[in-house]
Design a protein around this motif. Structure first.
Motif, PDB file in Angstrom:
ATOM      1  N   GLY A 129    -163.419 -28.194 -12.029  1.00 30.94           N
ATOM      2  CA  GLY A 129    -162.148 -28.905 -12.002  1.00 30.94           C
ATOM      3  C   GLY A 129    -161.904 -29.581 -10.671  1.00 30.94           C
ATOM      4  O   GLY A 129    -161.400 -30.712 -10.603  1.00 30.94           O
ATOM      5  N   ILE A 153    -164.069 -32.612 -10.507  1.00 30.11           N
ATOM      6  CA  ILE A 153    -163.543 -33.672 -11.373  1.00 30.11           C
ATOM      7  C   ILE A 153    -162.435 -34.439 -10.669  1.00 30.11           C
ATOM      8  O   ILE A 153    -162.420 -35.685 -10.658  1.00 30.11           O
ATOM      9  CB  ILE A 153    -163.043 -33.078 -12.705  1.00 30.11           C
ATOM     10  CG1 ILE A 153    -164.237 -32.610 -13.544  1.00 30.11           C
ATOM     11  CG2 ILE A 153    -162.213 -34.101 -13.484  1.00 30.11           C
ATOM     12  CD1 ILE A 153    -163.851 -31.726 -14.722  1.00 30.11           C
ATOM     13  N   LYS A 202    -162.467 -38.365  -9.652  1.00 29.80           N
ATOM     14  CA  LYS A 202    -161.456 -39.275 -10.196  1.00 29.80           C
ATOM     15  C   LYS A 202    -160.675 -39.985  -9.089  1.00 29.80           C
ATOM     16  O   LYS A 202    -160.197 -41.101  -9.284  1.00 29.80           O
ATOM     17  CB  LYS A 202    -160.506 -38.515 -11.120  1.00 29.80           C
ATOM     18  CG  LYS A 202    -161.136 -38.131 -12.456  1.00 29.80           C
ATOM     19  CD  LYS A 202    -160.151 -37.417 -13.362  1.00 29.80           C
ATOM     20  CE  LYS A 202    -160.775 -37.137 -14.725  1.00 29.80           C
ATOM     21  NZ  LYS A 202    -159.836 -36.409 -15.635  1.00 29.80           N
ATOM     22  N   ALA A 244    -167.238 -37.781 -13.616  1.00 27.45           N
ATOM     23  CA  ALA A 244    -166.060 -36.986 -13.971  1.00 27.45           C
ATOM     24  C   ALA A 244    -165.978 -36.771 -15.475  1.00 27.45           C
ATOM     25  O   ALA A 244    -165.627 -35.675 -15.937  1.00 27.45           O
ATOM     26  CB  ALA A 244    -164.799 -37.680 -13.459  1.00 27.45           C
ATOM     27  N   ASP A 289    -166.011 -33.176 -17.328  1.00 28.09           N
ATOM     28  CA  ASP A 289    -164.938 -32.787 -18.255  1.00 28.09           C
ATOM     29  C   ASP A 289    -165.515 -32.137 -19.511  1.00 28.09           C
ATOM     30  O   ASP A 289    -164.979 -31.138 -20.016  1.00 28.09           O
ATOM     31  CB  ASP A 289    -164.104 -34.015 -18.639  1.00 28.09           C
ATOM     32  CG  ASP A 289    -162.912 -34.230 -17.719  1.00 28.09           C
ATOM     33  OD1 ASP A 289    -162.350 -33.217 -17.250  1.00 28.09           O
ATOM     34  OD2 ASP A 289    -162.554 -35.387 -17.472  1.00 28.09           O
ATOM     35  N   ASN A 290    -166.599 -32.713 -20.017  1.00 28.20           N
ATOM     36  CA  ASN A 290    -167.234 -32.152 -21.211  1.00 28.20           C
ATOM     37  C   ASN A 290    -167.787 -30.751 -20.947  1.00 28.20           C
ATOM     38  O   ASN A 290    -167.723 -29.873 -21.809  1.00 28.20           O
ATOM     39  CB  ASN A 290    -168.366 -33.067 -21.690  1.00 28.20           C
ATOM     40  CG  ASN A 290    -167.856 -34.399 -22.206  1.00 28.20           C
ATOM     41  OD1 ASN A 290    -166.714 -34.502 -22.657  1.00 28.20           O
ATOM     42  ND2 ASN A 290    -168.683 -35.426 -22.133  1.00 28.20           N
ATOM     43  N   GLU A 319    -164.915 -28.313 -20.948  1.00 30.16           N
ATOM     44  CA  GLU A 319    -164.479 -28.063 -22.324  1.00 30.16           C
ATOM     45  C   GLU A 319    -165.373 -27.015 -22.985  1.00 30.16           C
ATOM     46  O   GLU A 319    -164.882 -26.110 -23.675  1.00 30.16           O
ATOM     47  CB  GLU A 319    -164.508 -29.369 -23.111  1.00 30.16           C
ATOM     48  CG  GLU A 319    -163.990 -29.253 -24.537  1.00 30.16           C
ATOM     49  CD  GLU A 319    -164.012 -30.576 -25.274  1.00 30.16           C
ATOM     50  OE1 GLU A 319    -163.976 -30.551 -26.523  1.00 30.16           O
ATOM     51  OE2 GLU A 319    -164.063 -31.636 -24.619  1.00 30.16           O
TER      52      GLU A 319
END
Length: 569
Positions: A296, A299, A303, A319, A323-324, A327
């Motif tokens: 996180g 990321i 970003k 990023a 994120d994937n 998840e």
């Protein structure tokens, strides 16, 4: 947390034919083993004490500074000479004649004699000579626009714009860190492992950190000289600000001149990654939460990144892939499944699944962050690195044995076609004007002496000559007949059994991308963030981006400093 054998499934490090592709080496991201991160961890762990003991600089930025650096067992001093910025002969190259700061890192307290000797000798560069206690000579220049904006803001009693700072992320840029015998500095092998700066490149890494501190101290000092209402930098901004760094093609020569070091670093990284991938984890394991938190942070960092990358993957792409990964980890944390499948080694499954689906930089970011889940094991691997430069011939080996070793470990070099003119389309030479390594089309510099290491061509030539002699002939006698092969024979024999020492590429071919190996050194090895390329020959990035301040080190810093978010003031 120390990992026990019962907590880890056996997972082998990635094969060298996969890792040593130059495109893969270029994608490696900073990790716990990278220079800046490893050295900062050391200073945090040992609570190094860094303080200003002299800051005699006038309102025009002319003067002298001295910093004291106290490690648990040794003391060092950084002596710096500040100058007003010059618009003439201002360059980051060695041929420059004007820098905003020149300095030196020495062992022990700085005496007046040491200060005056440094003042006299450092500006001479190649004709100057360092004292016996000198470890590093250095140079740096301001980022004029951002430095001036920050100075104006502080003098007006306000903090500089985060948006402006984040476009560059530094106030000064390193333009030279010279040591290991250069200019008479002390050689690094002479320091020994017990020396406080005896680790790989630690003297340069400390000096770069002090450049960062000097840049922040200088802008605050000049603001105070300019206005009575001046304020200091907010500590959050001081951490966010790093020191700029530029690198060019000379690092490719470093890769070829220090094969044991390259192998040892990459091997340690790959073994730590394999150990982390093999962790047997349950959903409530705190290491799962830690990895999600680290991803996180990465990321957000990506970003917010405003840098423009001409040939590398964009931060937005990276990023999105990260994120994937988060998840998928959240799925494991909530249900115990990874992509719908039960898993007791979830990180290995994730690594296998995302390798083909992610841009290389995102995938290597994930692997680098995995190392944080096995910190003690990774630190032991780093501490065990011992990589002497000497390459020696084993004279009793037979020609047949050496030829077999080449076929076993260098098939990649034998498979590259070196017969056509395109195989030698480019040449590596030293510029007469800039005194720096260059790579150019051979037809443009037909008389240039090729300084590059022609691994593929030399191995193929060696293999051909070995095939023409009696297989039982000793290498000693073979080299009497073919002395031109001595260096390559010594290299092959000395590196036998090691797999990560030589990039798998013909560096003289047109398709070779030089910046790939520069990026390996800057990003993976040194730990530089936000590296962007210029003309596929130069890289610029940021060292110590988000690093703790000396006040943080003294007070006992805790937390994750890398991948810093933009400060909210």
């Amino acid at each position: 947390m120390t990992v026990t054998s019962g907590q880890v499934a056996v997972r082998l490090p990635r094969a060298s034919h996969e890792v040593m592709k130059t495109s893969r080496l270029a994608a490696m991201q900073p990790s716990r083993l990278s220079g800046t991160r490893a050295f900062m961890n050391k200073m945090i762990r040992e609570r190094w004490d860094i303080s200003k003991i002299r800051f005699d600089i006038d309102g025009n930025a002319e003067g002298t500074v001295v910093y004291s650096i106290k490690a648990p067992s040794q003391e060092f001093s950084f002596i710096g000479f500040s100058r007003p910025p010059s618009r003439v002969a201002r360059t980051g190259r060695i041929i420059g004649q004007a820098w905003d700061m020149m300095g030196t890192l020495i062992e022990g307290p700085a005496s007046e004699a040491e200060i005056e000797t440094a003042r006299r000798e450092i500006p001479k560069l190649y004709t100057g000579r360092a004292t016996a206690k000198t470890l590093i000579w250095c140079r740096s220049n301001r980022s004029m626009r951002v430095f001036d904006q920050t100075l104006e803001a502080l003098a007006e009693g306000r903090q500089p714009s985060v948006a402006d700072l984040s476009r560059v992320c530094y106030l000064m840029r390193n333009t030279g860190l010279d040591g290991n015998g250069t200019f008479g500095t002390r050689s690094f092998p002479s320091l020994g492992s017990r020396h406080a700066l005896g680790g790989v490149l630690e003297a340069q890494l400390l000096t770069a950190y002090l450049m960062r501190e000097f840049s922040c101290d200088l802008v605050e000092h000049l603001a105070g000289k300019k206005s009575e209402k001046a304020v200091l930098l907010d500590p959050r901004l001081r951490r966010y600000i790093g020191v700029g760094n530029g690198s060019a093609l000379g690092l490719i020569f470093f890769v070829h001149k220090h094969p044991r070091l390259i192998d040892a670093f990459i091997r340690a990284r790959e073994e730590a990654i394999a150990m982390a991938r093999g962790l047997k984890l349950e959903p409530p394991d705190p290491r799962v939460a830690k990895l999600i938190e680290l991803l996180g942070q990465a990321i957000v960092f990506r970003k917010q990144d405003q840098m423009v990358y001409e040939t590398f993957a964009s931060s937005d792409e990276i990023a999105a892939d990260l994120d994937n990964m988060v998840e998928a980890l959240e799925e494991f944390r909530s249900s115990g499944t990874v992509l719908g499948r039960k898993a007791d080694v979830p990180l290995d499954i994730l690594a296998c699944e995302f390798e083909a689906e992610s841009v290389p930089e995102a995938y290597e970011t994930f692997l680098s962050l995995l190392i944080e889940l096995v910190p003690e094991e990774a630190d032991r691997l780093l501490k065990a690195i011992h990589a002497p430069d000497e390459l020696n011939v084993s004279p009793a080996e037979t020609a047949e044995s050496l030829a077999g070793l080449i076929r076993k470990e260098y098939q990649w070099a034998l498979d590259i076609d070196m017969s056509g003119p395109e195989a030698y389309g480019y040449v590596w030479y030293k510029s007469e004007t800039a005194e720096e390594p260059r790579r150019g089309a051979r037809e443009e510099v037909p008389d240039a002496l090729d300084l590059g290491l022609d691994v593929c061509g030399e191995i193929q030539s060696l293999c051909a000559d070995l095939g023409k002699v009696d297989g039982q002939l000793s290498i000693a006698r073979f080299l009497m007949q073919h002395p031109e092969h001595r260096h390559m024979v010594a290299r092959i024999q000395s590196l036998s059994g090691l797999g990560y020492h030589t990039p798998h590429a013909n560096i003289n071919a047109e398709e070779f991308v030089p910046i790939d190996l520069v990026r390996l050194m800057n990003v993976g090895f040194h730990g530089i963030d936000k590296t962007r390329d210029f003309l596929s020959r130069n890289l610029r990035g940021v060292l110590y981006h988000g690093a703790p301040t000396p006040d943080d080190l003294r007070s006992g810093y805790t937390g994750t400093w890398y991948y810093p978010a933009e400060p909210v003031l």
